[in-house]
Structure formats: structure tokens, C-alpha cells
Design a protein around this motif. Structure first.
Motif, short mmCIF file in Angstrom:
data_model
loop_
_atom_site.label_atom_id
_atom_site.label_comp_id
_atom_site.label_asym_id
_atom_site.label_seq_id
_atom_site.Cartn_x
_atom_site.Cartn_y
_atom_site.Cartn_z
N ARG A 37 -12.11 22.43 -7.68
CA ARG A 37 -11.31 21.28 -8.13
C ARG A 37 -9.94 21.23 -7.47
O ARG A 37 -9.57 20.18 -6.92
N PRO A 38 -9.13 22.31 -7.49
CA PRO A 38 -7.84 22.22 -6.81
C PRO A 38 -7.97 22.03 -5.30
O PRO A 38 -7.16 21.34 -4.69
N ASP A 41 -8.67 18.40 -4.73
CA ASP A 41 -7.42 17.66 -4.93
C ASP A 41 -6.49 17.83 -3.74
O ASP A 41 -5.80 16.89 -3.33
N ARG A 44 -7.81 15.63 -0.96
CA ARG A 44 -7.46 14.24 -1.23
C ARG A 44 -5.98 13.98 -0.99
O ARG A 44 -5.60 12.93 -0.46
N TYR A 60 -2.56 23.46 -4.89
CA TYR A 60 -3.93 23.06 -4.54
C TYR A 60 -4.73 24.22 -3.95
O TYR A 60 -5.86 24.03 -3.52
#
Length: 100
Positions: A37-38, A41, A44, A60
Motif C-alpha cells: 500500500r505505501p 501510494d 502514484r 511511502y
């Protein structure tokens, strides 16, 4: 016959017979240190802002891991390779604020 257990010890399997049982979907190896997940992110963030990988904020995860994951996903087609900094391969959902 030389077996997987050494000379003279026969347990019914020869050297060529693989006796390992692998569960479908099990990748094996070490468990990941960072959850994805990090890292996602961070990818992104980098695609949205266009900053160099080394300038991705540390919250991140390590920039090297994010870069590696991004390049792997580009190679295998998970992340479209035509995505350039400042554009996202998927439309971003806009959140409307309610007037109070």
C-alpha cells in the motif's frame, strides 16, 4: 542407484523425482518488509507530481522498492508503460466538498 537421500538409502524416489509439494499461489521466499500500500501510494505520488524517484517522501517506503515495483509492473503490463509524470493511467476520482 543414487537417491536424493544419498547412496544406499532408498526411499522410493530417485534423484530426478521431485518430491516437493508446492501449494498453488504460494510464492515462497521471504515475507515482504514493506506492505504494498505505501509503495503504491509512492508510485502514484511520483506519477502525479513528476518528481525523481529519490525525491519521493520516505513515508511511502524506500524509493528503490517503489521504483523496482513500478518498473516490474510496467514490464509485465500491470501498469501501462505510456504513463508519464503528471498523468495517471487511471482516472482520479474527484471528491466534491459540501457547502456548509
Amino acid at each position: 542407484m543414487i537417491t536424493a537421500h544419498g547412496a544406499g538409502r532408498s526411499h522410493g524416489r530417485g534423484v530426478g523425482d521431485a518430491g516437493a509439494v508446492v501449494v498453488a499461489g504460494d510464492e515462497g521466499g521471504r515475507p515482504p518488509v514493506w506492505s504494498r500500500r505505501p509503495l503504491i501510494d509512492g508510485i502514484r505520488f511520483r506519477v502525479r507530481t513528476g518528481v525523481p524517484w529519490r525525491d519521493v517522501p520516505v513515508e511511502y517506503g524506500p524509493w528503490v522498492r517503489g521504483c523496482d515495483l513500478f518498473r516490474r509492473w510496467q514490464r509485465n503490463g500491470t501498469w501501462p508503460s505510456g504513463s508519464s509524470p503528471g498523468s495517471s493511467p487511471w482516472p482520479m476520482r474527484r471528491v466534491r466538498s459540501r457547502g456548509t
